[in-house]
Write an enzyme that holds these catalytic residues in place. Structure first.
Site, PDB file in Angstrom:
ATOM      1  N   GLY A  49       0.831  -1.196   0.000  1.00  0.00           N
ATOM      2  CA  GLY A  49       0.000   0.000   0.000  1.00  0.00           C
ATOM      3  C   GLY A  49       0.862   1.241   0.000  1.00  0.00           C
ATOM      4  O   GLY A  49       2.064   1.191   0.305  1.00  0.00           O
ATOM      5  N   GLY A  84       0.759  -5.260   0.700  1.00  0.00           N
ATOM      6  CA  GLY A  84      -0.499  -5.326  -0.028  1.00  0.00           C
ATOM      7  C   GLY A  84      -0.424  -6.134  -1.301  1.00  0.00           C
ATOM      8  O   GLY A  84      -1.444  -6.643  -1.789  1.00  0.00           O
ATOM      9  N   GLU A  97       6.523  -5.180   7.265  1.00  0.00           N
ATOM     10  CA  GLU A  97       5.879  -4.057   7.966  1.00  0.00           C
ATOM     11  C   GLU A  97       6.545  -3.655   9.279  1.00  0.00           C
ATOM     12  O   GLU A  97       6.412  -2.500   9.711  1.00  0.00           O
ATOM     13  CB  GLU A  97       4.403  -4.387   8.207  1.00  0.00           C
TER      14      GLU A  97
END
Length: 349
Positions: free
Chosen positions: A79, A127, A150
C-alpha cells in the site's frame, strides 16, 4: 521481461488508469499500472479492482481472472504508506479508509467464485501479498521477492498475511513476520504463499492458455522447488518457538550460528512494538478459521496503529528519508521494554 501494458488494456470507466483491464478471450486481466511506485496500491485502485471483479464474477463469458504488475520491478510493493503517514500526521483517517477498502478486496479475492490466477513476478510485498496470495492459483517466478516487511515501518503484517504465516512450516511464520525478511519464489511455494514456481518467460504462454478457456492448476510449474529458506529451519524453529518476542531475541543472540545472531541484529532495527504485535498476530491467526477472520483482526490492529504507534516514524525513516535521515525514535527502545498488556490491548476492539 518487464510487463508493458497492452494498448487494448483500459481503465474502468470513471476510475484511475493506475489499474487497467483487458479481456482476452475468456480471460479477464487485471494490470496494476503504477510502475514508478512498483504498483503500490491506493484507495481508488482497490475500489476499481473490486468493482471489476464483481462485474466479471457475474459475466458468464469470463472463465478466469489474472493479475499482473506493469513495469520492470514486480507485481506490487504494498500500500502507499507514505500517503498513509501524511494523512495520519494531519489527523485524517485516510489510512483507516484505505485499509478497510483494501481488506474488502482481499476478502473478495479469497472467496472469488472463478479461478483467480496471480502472477507473483518480481517484488510482492505487503499489499501485493494481499492481492495475490489469496488467489486460487499463485504462480511465483525466479524473479519473485516476497516479504511482509511491515515491522520496519512501525506497522504489522496485515492483508491477512498472517493467515499464511501461521500455516508456514515450523516457526517460519514468526521468523518472517518479525524480521520482514524477503524470500524467493521457491521459498514462497515452500511456505504456502504460492502454489508453483514457473519461469517468468512462461507467463505469456500461460496467459494464452487462460484466454483460450483452459483452467490451469499447480502442475503448470514446479510444486516442490528447492527452498533456501527451508534449509535454515535447524536454527529458525528452536529460536522462534513460543509467544514471547524478548525470549526469542535472547535465543537468537545467544545462538552459536552467525545466521541466528544476524537475524537478531536485523530484528533490533525494527519497531519494538511492531515486532511484539507481529508475533502475537501470527499466533492468534493460527487459531482462526478463515481469511475473513484474520482480516477482521487486521482492522482492529489497523485502528490502534493509526491512533498510536511507530508507523509515522517508521515510514519516515524507511520510505521518506530512505535511511539517510535521523535514526528512528520508537515508542519503546527495545522489545523487552514493550509491556505485555499494551500488546494485548492492540487486539481489543
Amino acid at each position: 521481461m518487464p510487463l508493458e501494458a497492452p494498448t487494448t488494456a483500459l481503465p474502468r470507466p470513471g476510475h484511475t488508469d493506475e489499474v487497467l483491464y483487458e479481456r482476452r478471450g475468456t480471460l479477464g486481466r487485471i494490470l496494476l499500472n503504477r510502475p514508478r511506485a512498483i504498483n503500490s496500491l491506493t484507495t481508488p485502485m482497490v475500489d476499481s479492482a473490486l468493482e471489476q471483479l464483481q462485474d466479471w464474477a457475474e459475466d458468464d463469458e469470463v472463465v478466469s481472472v489474472s493479475i499482473e504488475g506493469v513495469g520492470p520491478k514486480g507485481l506490487c510493493a504494498g500500500g502507499d504508506m507514505r500517503a498513509a503517514r501524511e494523512a495520519t500526521l494531519q489527523g485524517r483517517d485516510d489510512a483507516i479508509v484505505f485499509w478497510d477498502h483494501e481488506y474488502r478486496l482481499d476478502a473478495a479475492i479469497a472467496a472469488y467464485p472463478k479461478p483467480y490466477v496471480a502472477f507473483m513476478d518480481g517484488i510482492v510485498m505487503g499489499g501485493g501479498v494481499g492481492v495475490s496470495a489469496h488467489g486460487s492459483l499463485r504462480l511465483a517466478t525466479e524473479r519473485t521477492r516476497l516479504a511482509m516487511p511491515e515491522t520496519a515501518i512501525g506497522f504489522f503484517p496485515d492483508v491477512a498475511g498472517c493467515w499464511w504465516l501461521a500455516k508456514a512450516p515450523g516457526e517460519i511464520g514468526p521468523y518472517l513476520a518479525m524480521s520482514g525478511t524477503s524470500i524467493t519464489g521457491a521459498d514462497a511455494v515452500a511456505t504456502g504463499f504460492a502454489d508453483a514456481l514457473i519461469s517468468s518467460d512462461e507467463i505469456p504462454s500461460l496467459l494464452d492458455r487462460l484466454a483460450a478457456g483452459e483452467r490451469l492448476d499447480p502442475t503448470v510449474g514446479d510444486t516442490a522447488p528447492a527452498s533456501p529458506l527451508m534449509a535454515q529451519r535447524d536454527w529458525i524453529d528452536p529460536c522462534f518457538a513460543g509467544d514471547d518476542a524478548a525470549i526469542i531475541l535472547a535465543r537468537l543472540e545467544r545462538h552459536d550460528g552467525d545466521e541466528a545472531r544476524e537475524c537478531a541484529a536485523v530484528i533490533r532495527t525494527k519497531s519494538p512494538l511492531s515486532v511484539a504485535v507481529a508475533l502475537e498476530a501470527v499466533r492468534r491467526a493460527s487459531r482462526m478459521r478463515s481469511v475473513r477472520e484474520v482480516l477482521q483482526q487486521d482492522r482492529v490492529l489497523g485502528r490502534h496503529f493509526w491512533e498510536r504507534s511507530d508507523m509515522p516514524e517508521g515510514v519516515r525513516v524507511v520510505l521518506v528519508d530512505k535511511g539517510k535521515g535521523a535514526p528512528p525514535q520508537w515508542l519503546w527502545d527495545h522489545v523487552e521494554d514493550v509491556p505485555h498488556d499494551v500488546v494485548q490491548s492492540m487486539f481489543v476492539r
